[in-house]
Design a protein around this motif. Structure first.
Motif, PDB file in Angstrom:
ATOM      1  N   ASP A 264       0.828  -1.208   0.000  1.00 39.86           N
ATOM      2  CA  ASP A 264       0.000   0.000   0.000  1.00 39.86           C
ATOM      3  C   ASP A 264       0.859   1.253   0.000  1.00 39.86           C
ATOM      4  O   ASP A 264       0.544   2.237  -0.687  1.00 39.86           O
ATOM      5  CB  ASP A 264      -0.932   0.016   1.209  1.00 39.86           C
ATOM      6  N   ARG A 265       1.944   1.218   0.741  1.00 37.81           N
ATOM      7  CA  ARG A 265       2.845   2.376   0.829  1.00 37.81           C
ATOM      8  C   ARG A 265       3.468   2.673  -0.545  1.00 37.81           C
ATOM      9  O   ARG A 265       3.490   3.825  -0.986  1.00 37.81           O
ATOM     10  CB  ARG A 265       3.930   2.094   1.864  1.00 37.81           C
TER      11      ARG A 265
ATOM     12  N   GLY B 162       0.850   3.903  -2.916  1.00 41.57           N
ATOM     13  CA  GLY B 162       0.543   5.291  -2.582  1.00 41.57           C
ATOM     14  C   GLY B 162       1.591   6.235  -3.127  1.00 41.57           C
ATOM     15  O   GLY B 162       1.276   7.301  -3.656  1.00 41.57           O
ATOM     16  N   ASP B 163       2.864   5.837  -3.024  1.00 40.98           N
ATOM     17  CA  ASP B 163       3.945   6.667  -3.567  1.00 40.98           C
ATOM     18  C   ASP B 163       3.823   6.810  -5.082  1.00 40.98           C
ATOM     19  O   ASP B 163       4.106   7.873  -5.635  1.00 40.98           O
ATOM     20  CB  ASP B 163       5.312   6.077  -3.211  1.00 40.98           C
TER      21      ASP B 163
ATOM     22  N   ILE C 159       0.906   6.545  -6.836  1.00 41.01           N
ATOM     23  CA  ILE C 159      -0.292   7.341  -7.090  1.00 41.01           C
ATOM     24  C   ILE C 159      -0.032   8.826  -6.844  1.00 41.01           C
ATOM     25  O   ILE C 159      -0.466   9.680  -7.611  1.00 41.01           O
ATOM     26  CB  ILE C 159      -1.467   6.839  -6.222  1.00 41.01           C
ATOM     27  N   ARG C 160       0.701   9.139  -5.774  1.00 42.65           N
ATOM     28  CA  ARG C 160       1.009  10.534  -5.449  1.00 42.65           C
ATOM     29  C   ARG C 160       2.066  11.134  -6.370  1.00 42.65           C
ATOM     30  O   ARG C 160       2.271  12.337  -6.382  1.00 42.65           O
ATOM     31  CB  ARG C 160       1.496  10.646  -4.003  1.00 42.65           C
ATOM     32  N   GLY C 161       2.759  10.270  -7.116  1.00 40.30           N
ATOM     33  CA  GLY C 161       3.807  10.761  -8.001  1.00 40.30           C
ATOM     34  C   GLY C 161       5.168  10.836  -7.340  1.00 40.30           C
ATOM     35  O   GLY C 161       6.118  11.351  -7.928  1.00 40.30           O
ATOM     36  N   ASN C 162       5.284  10.331  -6.116  1.00 42.21           N
ATOM     37  CA  ASN C 162       6.587  10.288  -5.449  1.00 42.21           C
ATOM     38  C   ASN C 162       7.508   9.275  -6.129  1.00 42.21           C
ATOM     39  O   ASN C 162       8.725   9.414  -6.072  1.00 42.21           O
ATOM     40  CB  ASN C 162       6.443   9.928  -3.974  1.00 42.21           C
TER      41      ASN C 162
ATOM     42  N   LYS D 155       7.924   7.748  -9.887  1.00 41.57           N
ATOM     43  CA  LYS D 155       7.509   8.009 -11.271  1.00 41.57           C
ATOM     44  C   LYS D 155       7.549   6.748 -12.121  1.00 41.57           C
ATOM     45  O   LYS D 155       8.273   5.787 -11.829  1.00 41.57           O
ATOM     46  CB  LYS D 155       8.434   9.052 -11.903  1.00 41.57           C
TER      47      LYS D 155
ATOM     48  N   ARG E 247      -4.732   3.935  -9.785  1.00 39.22           N
ATOM     49  CA  ARG E 247      -5.300   5.104  -9.104  1.00 39.22           C
ATOM     50  C   ARG E 247      -6.823   4.948  -8.947  1.00 39.22           C
ATOM     51  O   ARG E 247      -7.376   5.197  -7.881  1.00 39.22           O
ATOM     52  CB  ARG E 247      -4.952   6.367  -9.895  1.00 39.22           C
TER      53      ARG E 247
ATOM     54  N   LYS F 157      -8.964   4.419  -5.419  1.00 33.18           N
ATOM     55  CA  LYS F 157     -10.049   5.352  -5.100  1.00 33.18           C
ATOM     56  C   LYS F 157     -11.331   4.576  -4.794  1.00 33.18           C
ATOM     57  O   LYS F 157     -12.007   4.836  -3.801  1.00 33.18           O
ATOM     58  CB  LYS F 157     -10.253   6.318  -6.270  1.00 33.18           C
TER      59      LYS F 157
END
Length: 122
Positions: free
Chosen positions: A17-18, A21-22, A24-27, A29, A85, A89
């Protein structure tokens, strides 16, 4: 830097999940190289076997890909990232709605609170 884990969910799933999440957030690429299994295990404070499982699961989900001799990379498939993504959601909304229903709140009550929290008057 060890990660703090919740006792109510398997550690490997929390790590998946982490990373998702990275992404999805774009952290992280598209096409970006992930740390090695050993590096990430040390960073997260988990066993390397746990991290290996995380990477294997992500690859099976087509979120990452392994390049022989080079390591693991975030998929370059932008459609897959968009789908991830959307899936996340939908999963969050489903979990939220199940919790709301379990406590007996109405949809209108929750919409009102969400609108108040977001600062929107619509």
């Amino acid at each position: 830097m060890s990660i703090e884990f919740s006792p109510d969910k398997p550690i490997y799933q929390q790590l998946i999940d982490r990373i998702m999440g990275d992404i999805i957030r774009g952290n992280l690429k598209s096409g970006e190289k992930l740390p090695s299994v050993r590096e990430y295990a040390v960073e997260a404070g988990v066993n390397a076997n746990t991290m290996q499982r995380v990477y294997k699961e992500l690859e099976q989900m087509e979120i990452t890909e392994t390049r022989r001799g080079q390591g693991s990379f975030v998929t370059e498939n932008e459609e897959r990232i968009a789908a991830l993504r959307h899936e996340m959601k939908e999963q969050l909304v489903t979990t939220f709605l199940q919790s709301v229903e379990a406590f007996g709140f109405t949809r209108d009550e929750m919409v009102k609170v969400l609108m108040e929290r977001s600062g929107s008057d619509d």
